[in-house]
Design a protein around this motif. Structure first.
Motif, short mmCIF file in Angstrom:
data_model
loop_
_atom_site.label_atom_id
_atom_site.label_comp_id
_atom_site.label_asym_id
_atom_site.label_seq_id
_atom_site.Cartn_x
_atom_site.Cartn_y
_atom_site.Cartn_z
N ALA A 168 0.81 -1.22 0.00
CA ALA A 168 0.00 0.00 0.00
C ALA A 168 0.84 1.27 0.00
O ALA A 168 0.34 2.35 -0.31
CB ALA A 168 -0.94 0.01 1.20
N ASN A 169 2.13 1.14 0.32
CA ASN A 169 3.01 2.31 0.31
C ASN A 169 3.90 2.35 -0.92
O ASN A 169 4.79 3.19 -1.02
CB ASN A 169 3.89 2.31 1.57
CG ASN A 169 3.07 2.53 2.83
OD1 ASN A 169 2.11 3.29 2.81
ND2 ASN A 169 3.45 1.86 3.90
N SER A 170 3.67 1.45 -1.85
CA SER A 170 4.45 1.41 -3.08
C SER A 170 3.65 2.00 -4.23
O SER A 170 2.66 1.42 -4.67
CB SER A 170 4.86 -0.02 -3.42
OG SER A 170 5.42 -0.09 -4.72
N GLN A 171 4.06 3.15 -4.70
CA GLN A 171 3.37 3.80 -5.80
C GLN A 171 3.43 2.94 -7.06
O GLN A 171 2.48 2.90 -7.84
CB GLN A 171 3.98 5.18 -6.07
CG GLN A 171 3.14 6.05 -6.99
CD GLN A 171 3.59 7.51 -6.95
OE1 GLN A 171 4.58 7.84 -6.33
NE2 GLN A 171 2.84 8.36 -7.61
N LEU A 172 4.53 2.24 -7.25
CA LEU A 172 4.71 1.38 -8.42
C LEU A 172 3.64 0.29 -8.45
O LEU A 172 3.04 0.02 -9.48
CB LEU A 172 6.11 0.76 -8.39
CG LEU A 172 6.55 -0.13 -9.55
CD1 LEU A 172 8.07 -0.05 -9.70
CD2 LEU A 172 6.16 -1.58 -9.32
N ILE A 173 3.39 -0.32 -7.30
CA ILE A 173 2.43 -1.43 -7.24
C ILE A 173 1.00 -0.91 -7.26
O ILE A 173 0.16 -1.38 -8.03
CB ILE A 173 2.67 -2.29 -5.98
CG1 ILE A 173 4.04 -2.97 -6.06
CG2 ILE A 173 1.58 -3.34 -5.85
CD1 ILE A 173 4.39 -3.78 -4.83
N MET A 174 0.70 0.06 -6.42
CA MET A 174 -0.68 0.55 -6.34
C MET A 174 -1.13 1.15 -7.66
O MET A 174 -2.26 0.93 -8.10
CB MET A 174 -0.80 1.58 -5.21
CG MET A 174 -0.59 1.00 -3.82
SD MET A 174 -1.86 -0.19 -3.31
CE MET A 174 -3.15 0.93 -2.74
N GLY A 175 -0.24 1.90 -8.31
CA GLY A 175 -0.59 2.45 -9.61
C GLY A 175 -0.81 1.35 -10.64
O GLY A 175 -1.70 1.43 -11.49
N GLY A 176 -0.01 0.29 -10.57
CA GLY A 176 -0.16 -0.82 -11.49
C GLY A 176 -1.48 -1.54 -11.30
O GLY A 176 -2.09 -2.01 -12.26
N PHE A 181 -2.20 6.11 -4.90
CA PHE A 181 -1.22 5.90 -3.84
C PHE A 181 -1.79 6.21 -2.47
O PHE A 181 -1.45 5.58 -1.49
CB PHE A 181 0.00 6.77 -4.14
CG PHE A 181 1.16 6.56 -3.20
CD1 PHE A 181 1.65 5.29 -2.96
CD2 PHE A 181 1.75 7.63 -2.56
CE1 PHE A 181 2.72 5.09 -2.10
CE2 PHE A 181 2.83 7.44 -1.70
CZ PHE A 181 3.31 6.16 -1.47
N GLN A 182 -2.69 7.19 -2.42
CA GLN A 182 -3.23 7.63 -1.13
C GLN A 182 -4.59 7.00 -0.87
O GLN A 182 -5.55 7.24 -1.56
CB GLN A 182 -3.37 9.16 -1.10
CG GLN A 182 -3.90 9.69 0.21
CD GLN A 182 -2.83 10.36 1.03
OE1 GLN A 182 -1.83 10.78 0.50
NE2 GLN A 182 -3.04 10.46 2.32
N TYR A 183 -4.68 6.16 0.16
CA TYR A 183 -5.93 5.59 0.62
C TYR A 183 -6.69 4.83 -0.46
O TYR A 183 -7.91 4.77 -0.45
CB TYR A 183 -6.84 6.68 1.21
CG TYR A 183 -6.20 7.40 2.36
CD1 TYR A 183 -5.78 6.69 3.49
CD2 TYR A 183 -5.97 8.77 2.30
CE1 TYR A 183 -5.16 7.34 4.54
CE2 TYR A 183 -5.34 9.42 3.36
CZ TYR A 183 -4.95 8.70 4.47
OH TYR A 183 -4.33 9.34 5.51
N GLY A 184 -5.99 4.24 -1.41
CA GLY A 184 -6.62 3.35 -2.36
C GLY A 184 -7.66 3.98 -3.25
O GLY A 184 -8.64 3.34 -3.63
#
Length: 270
Positions: A168-176, A181-184
């Motif tokens: 949840a703190n990885s912009q690379l993963i959450m964006g993918g 990045f912030q709060y899903g």
């Protein structure tokens, strides 16, 4: 100079690996894909991301809302290929005004209460849900995380985030995965992914017994909800409403055939 040459050599190896993977990975519509990660790893990413969202976004405690969304989800996920996910799907209604929904690898579906104000019946909610599950079926999350990893040579970053439960703190993963990045906050995929998910979702909702023609009505509602200004979050990467409706109608014949061929007729009420 040696460092530079090593970086070039590494980049060349990554490109070669990418081309090899791309040649043997295709989406359900026949499009070539770059998939660097095993699906088990994508499922782990989805599970971690979903757990974080449940901690940071209020979950609806309204029984009628939850039962309604669960009913629609149950009708759709039975038609998801087992190789995509062969477990029990978790469906959560988030008490948030976003006009949106999402699905994640690992059998996770989230629907925001804001969507239930715009998608006025079970068929329209199914159109959105089918679209989002379509992203999972087409492995769009894997494709985008892979692309992000290639751009930043970041597979090690992904592995470290997983091991530390820090997805949840990885912009690379959450964006993918299609999450902000912030709060899903749900974010749109690219246009080619959105169009592909539309096609898969239309077929999926029809097989589940939801009227695919309601997807056009949904789009009209979404356009109206924008108030003539910017498009709602769910369609922010799509063409104009007229073009979108034309695209849906062009794919409607096989969807209607599937709908008319099934005896399933869900009766989900809110």
């Amino acid at each position: 100079m040696k460092f530079t040459l090593n970086r070039i050599a590494l980049a060349s190896m990554v490109v070669a690996t990418t081309l090899t993977i791309a040649s043997c990975a295709t989406s359900p519509t026949g499009r070539n894909q770059v998939l660097l990660f095993p699906e088990s790893q994508l499922s782990e990413m989805g599970v971690q991301a979903f757990a974080s969202m449940k901690e940071n976004i209020k979950v609806s405690n309204v029984p009628v809302q939850n039962e309604y969304v669960q009913c629609i989800a149950d009708s759709i996920i039975v038609h998801v290929p087992k190789e995509v996910f062969d477990g029990v799907w978790e469906v959560v209604v988030f008490d948030d005004p976003q006009v949106n929904a999402f699905a994640l690898p690992g059998g996770k579906i989230g629907v925001y209460t804001g969507l239930l104000e715009v998608a006025v019946n079970q068929h329209q909610v199914a159109a959105v849900m089918g679209h989002e599950v379509g992203h999972v079926i087409a492995r769009h999350g894997n494709e985008r995380v892979s692309t992000n990893a290639l751009i930043g040579v970041g597979q090690e970053v992904v592995n470290a985030a997983l091991q530390a439960n820090e997805v949840a703190n990885s912009q690379l993963i959450m964006g993918g995965l299609g999450l902000g990045f912030q709060y899903g906050v749900a974010m749109p995929f690219g246009r080619k992914h959105e169009s592909e998910a539309d096609e898969i979702g239309l077929s999926l909702m029809a097989k589940a017994g939801f009227n695919p023609q309601e997807s056009v009505e949904l789009w009209k509602n979404m356009a109206e909800a924008s108030g003539g200004n910017s498009q709602p979050e769910f369609f922010s990467t799509h063409p104009s409403p007229a073009t979108r409706i034309d695209d849906l109608q062009a794919k409607m014949k096989p969807a209607l055939a599937a709908y008319n061929a099934t005896t399933n007729r869900p009766n989900c009420r809110k």
